[in-house]
Design an enzyme around this catalytic site. Structure first.
Site, PDB file in Angstrom:
ATOM      1  N   HIS A 163       0.834  -1.200   0.000  1.00 45.74           N
ATOM      2  CA  HIS A 163       0.000   0.000   0.000  1.00 45.74           C
ATOM      3  C   HIS A 163       0.872   1.255   0.000  1.00 45.74           C
ATOM      4  CE1 HIS A 163       0.791  -0.645   4.305  1.00 45.74           C
ATOM      5  NE2 HIS A 163       0.669   0.662   4.438  1.00 45.74           N
ATOM      6  N   ASP A 165       0.877   5.070   1.717  1.00 46.51           N
ATOM      7  CA  ASP A 165       0.240   5.779   2.837  1.00 46.51           C
ATOM      8  C   ASP A 165      -0.546   7.007   2.386  1.00 46.51           C
ATOM      9  OD1 ASP A 165       1.275   3.889   4.502  1.00 46.51           O
ATOM     10  OD2 ASP A 165       2.853   5.148   5.334  1.00 46.51           O
ATOM     11  N   HIS A 221       4.949   0.019  -0.098  1.00 51.61           N
ATOM     12  CA  HIS A 221       5.574  -0.892   0.860  1.00 51.61           C
ATOM     13  C   HIS A 221       4.587  -1.910   1.404  1.00 51.61           C
ATOM     14  CE1 HIS A 221       3.916   2.463   3.280  1.00 51.61           C
ATOM     15  NE2 HIS A 221       3.661   1.517   4.167  1.00 51.61           N
ATOM     16  N   ARG A 231       5.606  -9.076  17.122  1.00 48.58           N
ATOM     17  CA  ARG A 231       6.274  -7.873  16.597  1.00 48.58           C
ATOM     18  C   ARG A 231       5.517  -6.645  17.084  1.00 48.58           C
ATOM     19  NH1 ARG A 231       5.627  -4.230  12.188  1.00 48.58           N
ATOM     20  NH2 ARG A 231       7.338  -4.064  10.685  1.00 48.58           N
TER      21      ARG A 231
END
Length: 252
Positions: A163, A165, A221, A231
Site C-alpha cells: 500500500h 500511505d 511498501h 512484533r
C-alpha cells in the site's frame, strides 16, 4: 518478488542511512505547503534517535494497553489519541469502555515519554528532508501495532498487502515507524519491505530503530507476514496541512 536488498540489518547500529528516490506525483493532487510538502523524497533508517531502553519502556505502554483487548486475528491496534483498541473482531474506544480503570493502566510519564519520542522523530525527519519541524503536524492515525502469526479474522488483520500511505490516508506526508522488538529474536518474518520496480529493499526491525519515509507512491511498501513470535511497533505520521493536525494524547 524480484531481487531483495537489505537496507538495514538487525545487527547494524546505524547512525543514519538515507536513500533518495524521485518524488511521485501524489503530492500534486493535494494542497502544497511551502517549507513542508516533499520536494526531496526517499526513505531513511536511524538507530541513533531513540535508545533501546526507551523503546522497551514504550513497548510496555503498548503491552499494558493491548492487554485490555486484542484482535482475534494476527494484528492488534492501540491508538492513544482516538482511544481505538482492537477487541475481538471490532474496535472499542478504550477511554469510554474502561473509564476510570485507565488511570491504573497508564501514567502521566507514559504520555510524556510518548511526546518526547514523537518530537525527536519529527525533528530528525525535518532535518533529513530539509524542512521546518514547526511546519509539520502530527496526524492520525498514529498507533501501536502488535502482530503475530495468528490467522486473519477480518480485513483489519491483513496487514501484509502492499500500500501507499498517501493514498490510504490522504493526510500523510511523512511516515515513521519506531520498532519496539527485534527481528529474528522476538519474531520471525515481519520485515518491512519497500517495493521498487527493480528490487525490494527490506528493513529488519530492532528495538529503538526508526524507519521514516515520504508517504507517496515513491514508497510503496508492505510488511511480511509474521511467522512466529510477536512484533511490536508504533506508527507516527505527519501532515503538512495544519487542518489535519492532532495534539499529543493526554491521560484522561
Amino acid at each position: 518478488e524480484g531481487i531483495t536488498e537489505v537496507l538495514a540489518r538487525r545487527s547494524d547500529h546505524l547512525q543514519e542511512k538515507f536513500m533518495e528516490v524521485p518524488c511521485s506525483e501524489d503530492y500534486g493532487s493535494h494542497k502544497r505547503f511551502a517549507g513542508c510538502t516533499p520536494r526531496k523524497c526517499g526513505r531513511g533508517v536511524t538507530d541513533a534517535v531513540i535508545t533501546r531502553e526507551e523503546a522497551e519502556r514504550i513497548r510496555r505502554i503498548a503491552e499494558r494497553g493491548l492487554s485490555l483487548g486484542g484482535s482475534d486475528g494476527g494484528a492488534s491496534i492501540l491508538d492513544l489519541h482516538s482511544g481505538a483498541l482492537s477487541l475481538g473482531k471490532h474496535f472499542v474506544n478504550l477511554y469510554r469502555y474502561f473509564g476510570d480503570k485507565i488511570q491504573d493502566i497508564f501514567r502521566e510519564e507514559d504520555f510524556a515519554l510518548y511526546r518526547d519520542v514523537r518530537q525527536r522523530i519529527q525533528q530528525r525527519i525535518a532535518q533529513v528532508f530539509g524542512i521546518s519541524s514547526s511546519a509539520m503536524y502530527l496526524t492520525k492515525p498514529t498507533f501501536f501495532s502488535r502482530m503475530n502469526s495468528t490467522g486473519a479474522k477480518t480485513t483489519h488483520d491483513e496487514y501484509w498487502h502492499p500500500h501507499v500511505d498517501k493514498v490510504t490516508y490522504g493526510s500523510f506526508d511523512y511516515t515513521s515507524l519506531l520498532y519496539l522488538s527485534d527481528y529474528s529474536r522476538d519474531f520471525g518474518g515481519g520485515r518491512f519491505v519497500f517495493m521498487d520496480a527493480d528490487s525490494n529493499k527490506t528493513v529488519e526491525p530492532r528495538a529503538g530503530r526508526v524507519s521514516f519515509f515520504t508517504s507517496g507512491s515513491e514508497n510503496l511498501h508492505r510488511v511480511e507476514r509474521v511467522q512466529w513470535g510477536t512484533r511490536f511497533a508504533i506508527t507516527i505520521s505527519f501532515s503538512c496541512d495544519p487542518q489535519h493536525g492532532i495534539g499529543d494524547p493526554l491521560l484522561p
